[in-house]
Structure formats: structure tokens, C-alpha cells
Design an enzyme around this catalytic site. Structure first.
Site, PDB file in Angstrom:
ATOM      1  N   GLU A 270       0.828  -1.207   0.000  1.00  0.00           N
ATOM      2  CA  GLU A 270       0.000   0.000   0.000  1.00  0.00           C
ATOM      3  C   GLU A 270       0.865   1.261   0.000  1.00  0.00           C
ATOM      4  OE1 GLU A 270      -3.381  -0.028  -0.306  1.00  0.00           O
ATOM      5  OE2 GLU A 270      -3.019  -2.161  -0.627  1.00  0.00           O
ATOM      6  N   TRP A 273       1.834   1.743  -3.555  1.00  0.00           N
ATOM      7  CA  TRP A 273       0.711   2.350  -4.304  1.00  0.00           C
ATOM      8  C   TRP A 273       0.704   3.859  -4.082  1.00  0.00           C
ATOM      9  CZ3 TRP A 273      -2.533   1.371  -8.093  1.00  0.00           C
ATOM     10  CH2 TRP A 273      -2.868   0.049  -8.410  1.00  0.00           C
ATOM     11  N   TRP A 302     -21.654  11.153 -18.685  1.00  0.00           N
ATOM     12  CA  TRP A 302     -22.064  11.032 -17.293  1.00  0.00           C
ATOM     13  C   TRP A 302     -23.452  11.614 -17.105  1.00  0.00           C
ATOM     14  CZ3 TRP A 302     -18.914   7.934 -14.807  1.00  0.00           C
ATOM     15  CH2 TRP A 302     -17.558   7.897 -15.131  1.00  0.00           C
ATOM     16  N   ASN A 337     -11.129   1.501   3.754  1.00  0.00           N
ATOM     17  CA  ASN A 337     -10.615   1.467   2.388  1.00  0.00           C
ATOM     18  C   ASN A 337     -11.448   0.604   1.444  1.00  0.00           C
ATOM     19  OD1 ASN A 337      -8.469   2.175   0.443  1.00  0.00           O
ATOM     20  ND2 ASN A 337      -8.088  -0.026   0.451  1.00  0.00           N
ATOM     21  N   TRP A 355     -17.122  10.841 -11.767  1.00  0.00           N
ATOM     22  CA  TRP A 355     -16.232  10.554 -10.637  1.00  0.00           C
ATOM     23  C   TRP A 355     -15.733  11.824  -9.958  1.00  0.00           C
ATOM     24  CZ3 TRP A 355     -11.347  12.573 -10.911  1.00  0.00           C
ATOM     25  CH2 TRP A 355     -10.832  12.883 -12.183  1.00  0.00           C
ATOM     26  N   TRP A 378     -10.300   7.252  -7.147  1.00  0.00           N
ATOM     27  CA  TRP A 378     -11.549   7.504  -7.863  1.00  0.00           C
ATOM     28  C   TRP A 378     -11.444   7.146  -9.339  1.00  0.00           C
ATOM     29  CZ3 TRP A 378     -16.477   8.210  -6.798  1.00  0.00           C
ATOM     30  CH2 TRP A 378     -16.825   8.460  -5.466  1.00  0.00           C
TER      31      TRP A 378
END
Length: 463
Positions: A270, A273, A302, A337, A355, A378
Site C-alpha cells: 500500500e 501504491w 455522465w 478502504n 467521478w 476515484w
């Protein structure tokens, strides 16, 4: 040469090489700018600003023990920072400014303007890489380009550091009590559940690494238990550095960077990331402008539906896990998370709402709000990002609920309306509630059908 240290989102003394370099250069002054208007433009959550101010108050006290004066200056916008900083330098005869880099576009532009003005005034402005372990731009592929997929980035990152045993630069000063002090910043107390003192933070870090890290892989997806580290708010403000955490981890697991298939490595993954998203943000300024990383999805149409977006924000979609997660966010300033992925998928796929609306709402409420990670998460959920989930992957909120909150413990905590619903109905209670003649106001119907929504999303993304 009179040296000044400029605190930003690196609100720590130790594991702050830029600060230590400033002190070694004789710095006796540090500065921090309160940029309320700019933070509002960046959608900073009130709870995060409160945590920041509490930490600044604590830092001021700690720095005074070493005869370092911390000046906290009101500068509503970044352009006001520029003026105030140069004015401060003139008044205090500063010839060297040291700070840590920030990677967001507005911050990069601010620093570029300040650098140009410093050159005109014969002031040295030095920036360090204090928010990452691997300096931005140092992890590239064979074509000397930024990786666009996480796994090869991680492999190269590990290749660079697998033989490195990290250490921290020693703190150079001894305590010298003085009268240096600054006016204490007002705090509304909304972040008080998150301690800011070093002793408490050390305990939190040690407890996680010693007791929970080996269980992280098994427990991180279960929202009803404290299976995550709880360190993200401190990383977001630089109260704790990723390097500092890796030093602590290596002290207990010396071979952690060479055992990436071990469950203990999962949390370090993580951290990588986090590095990946920071490198991306620096490499692609368009991410700071709210643009899709994958431009082919610019064609996605959207939906604009204020009522459904409001229902999502308020936790009234009719899907208990989604609603409980949104209640957790609004009530506590934090969200588990796994649930961040679930609610993001629901907004962008089930409701087909942009988003960017969800990203903004998260930033306005998260105590650990961070542009790089928030944008990356996102866009991953919306399938528009770098190494994102494929567009045809649409989380089923009922299945997610059954898998990760099987007894509904988390749901009932944030949706007391469902307290008496049996476990087997808790994940989608409408049919059960109707069968017992429950008051229509005790829960709200689902605003969208999962199967129909999934088909609509796939069709929209195929375009």
C-alpha cells in the site's frame, strides 16, 4: 547565510531531512502559512484543517524546546504566500529557504514563481523529496518513461530498494528551553480523536507494526474491525513520513522488501501504491486539473442527477453497505478502504455520475484527504485512470456486503434503523421490511436496480 525552513505538508521534526539540513545550516526560524481560501478552493475537509492546526500548535511547542521560532502567517491564497515569504526574508535577512516538494499543480506553479523571485533577490531556494521514498522520476521503464501499470512500477521500485536497509538522519540539536512561542491556532476539536503528540503516534505505529501488520492481509477488508493501520491522516499531512514507517517495519521485518509474496508485505504494498500515485501526479499535471488519465473515456456521457447524488451523499441509496459507509464518512471524517471502492463504484457505475463529483465530496470530508491518492482511487473505480479496474467490473454492493460484513455489524453501527433486521436480510432489507409491514419511513427503497444499472454502465463505457 541566514536559513529559513518552510513547513508545508511535512509537519514533523524527525524523519524530515530538509528540516535537519536547515538546522545544520544554522536555521533558527521556521515558517508556516495558513492558506484558508486556497484550502477551500482545494476542497480541504474542515476535520483535516483542524488536525493540521492542532499539529502546528504542537510543533510550535516542540520547536521552542530547541530555540527554534515557528512563525505562523495568514496568507489566504498562494499568491499571498509569495509576497509574505519574500517580505519575511527581507525583514529577517534570510538568504536560504529550505522546504519539501509538493507535487500538486498549483503548488508546483507557486514554487516556480517563488524560485524566480528568489533568484532576483539572490536567495537560494532548495526543495527536498520528503513525501516519498523513491524520488519522483526515479522509477522509470527501459524507455525512461513513467510506468502506466502498477505491478511493473512496484517491481522496479523493489529492485531499486530490496538491498537497502533504511535509516533516519540523526536529530542534530539538544534541548535549549527558550521563550520562543507563537499564537496558538484555534481548533474546533472535530479531529480530537486523532492524537498529534509524538508519544501517542509512536505507540500507534508500534502497535500496528508489532501486533496488526501480520494480520493486515486477512483483516483489512472487514469494516467492522480495526484491521487497517489508521495512519493515513498522518501520512497525508506529513506528520509521519513513509520512510520513517519503513525504517520501523524493517527493524521488525529486516527482509520485508525481499519477501513481497509474504502476507506481511501487503501493507508495504500500500505504501508503494501511494508512491505510484505521487509519481503519476507529478508526471501528468492534467490529473491536478481533474482530467481523465485515459482520454478515451472522455466520450463517456455522465448523468447529472442531483437527487441521486444527494441520496448517495446522505447514505440513502437503499443499499445498506453503501449507506453505512457514507454515514461513516460524514460522521467521522474517515472511511474504510474497502468501502471507498464500493461507494466509488456505486456512484460511477450504478448511478453513472461523474467521478469528479465523488472525488470532491471525499476531499471535503476526509481527514486523510490527499489529491494524489484520492484522484488515483476515484479514477481506478471509474475505470478512467491509470491501471484502473476494467469498465465492465461493477461491484455488486449486496455481494460485497455479504462477503465483508456478513453479520451486518458494521451496517447496524451506522444504520440503527436496521438494528432489528435479521442477518440474512440485512444486506438488502426491502422485501423483508415490506413482508412484516414495517413503517415506510424506517428505511428507504433502493434508488436503482443493480442488474439494470450494471447494464447501463457497460453500455455507456463501450461507447
Amino acid at each position: 547565510m541566514n536559513t529559513l525552513f518552510w513547513f508545508r505538508r511535512d509537519l514533523r521534526l524527525f524523519s524530515n531531512e530538509a528540516l535537519i539540513e536547515a538546522l545544520n545550516n544554522g536555521a533558527k526560524q521556521a515558517i508556516f502559512f495558513i492558506c484558508e481560501k486556497q484550502w477551500q478552493q482545494h476542497n480541504a475537509a474542515p476535520i483535516q484543517i483542524d488536525l493540521l492546526k492542532r499539529r502546528i500548535n504542537y510543533l510550535s511547542e516542540q520547536l521552542a524546546r530547541y530555540s527554534i521560532a515557528l512563525y505562523v502567517i495568514e496568507a489566504p491564497y498562494f499568491e499571498d504566500c509569495e509576497k509574505a515569504l519574500l517580505s519575511f526574508c527581507d525583514k529577517h535577512h534570510i538568504k536560504h529557504i529550505i522546504a519539501n516538494k509538493e507535487y500538486e499543480l498549483n503548488e508546483v506553479n507557486r514554487d516556480a514563481k517563488i524560485l524566480a523571485q528568489c533568484d532576483d533577490k539572490d536567495i537560494t531556494f532548495t526543495l527536498y523529496e520528503g513525501d516519498v521514498i523513491a524520488p519522483v522520476g526515479s522509477v522509470k521503464n527501459q524507455s525512461n518513461e513513467m510506468y502506466k501499470v502498477f505491478t511493473p512500477f512496484k517491481k522496479q521500485w523493489l529492485k531499486q530498494y530490496q538491498d537497502t536497509h533504511f535509516s533516519l538522519t540523526p536529530w542534530p540539536l539538544e534541548e535549549q528551553p527558550s521563550d520562543n512561542s507563537t499564537k496558538e491556532l484555534k481548533s474546533d476539536g472535530c479531529s480530537e480523536k486523532w492524537p498529534v503528540d509524538e508519544e501517542s503516534l509512536a505507540t500507534i505505529v508500534d502497535n500496528f507494526i508489532c501486533d496488526k501488520m501480520s494480520l493486515y492481509d486477512d483483516q483489512r477488508d472487514i469494516p467492522s474491525i480495526k484491521g487497517t493501520s489508521g495512519l493515513s491522516p498522518y501520512l497525508a499531512l506529513g506528520i509521519i513520513s513513509p520512510k520513517q514507517l519503513l525504517v520501523n517495519i524493517q527493524s521488525r521485518y529486516p527482509d520485508i522488501l525481499t519477501t513481497s509474496k509474504n502476507k506481511t508485505f501487503t501493507w508495504v504494498n500500500e505504501l508503494i501504491w501511494r508512491e505510484f500515485y505521487r509519481h503519476l501526479l507529478s508526471e501528468y499535471p492534467k490529473l491536478s486539473r481533474g482530467e481523465n488519465f485515459n482520454e478515451k473515456y472522455n466520450a463517456v456521457k455522465w448523468r447529472k442527477n442531483d437527487a441521486e447524488f444527494k441520496a448517495w451523499c446522505e447514505g440513502k441509496t437503499g443499499y445498506p453497505l453503501v449507506d453505512a459507509a457514507m454515514r461513516q464518512l460524514v460522521q467521522t471524517g474517515w472511511m474504510h478502504n474497502r468501502l471507498r471502492m464500493v461507494v466509488a463504484s456505486f456512484l460511477t457505475k450504478h448511478l453513472l455520475i461523474d467521478w469528479r463529483e465523488g472525488e470532491q465530496f471525499f476531499m471535503q470530508h476526509l481527514i486523510d484527504g490527499d489529491l494524489a491518492s484520492n484522484n488515483g482511487g476515484w479514477q481506478w473505480a471509474a475505470s478512467t485512470g491509470c491501471d484502473a479496474q476494467p469498465y465492465f467490473r461493477v461491484f455488486n454492493p449486496i455481494t460485497q456486503s455479504e462477503r465483508f460484513d456478513p453479520d451486518g455489524k458494521f451496517i447496524r453501527k451506522y444504520l440503527p434503523e436496521l438494528e432489528n433486521v435479521p442477518d440474512k436480510h440485512i444486506h438488502f432489507p426491502h422485501i423483508y421490511l415490506a413482508s412484516i409491514g414495517a413503517d415506510k419511513h424506517c428505511y428507504w427503497p433502493a434508488i436503482v436496480d443493480h442488474k439494470a444499472a450494471r447494464e447501463r454502465a457497460i453500455a455507456a463505457f463501450k461507447v
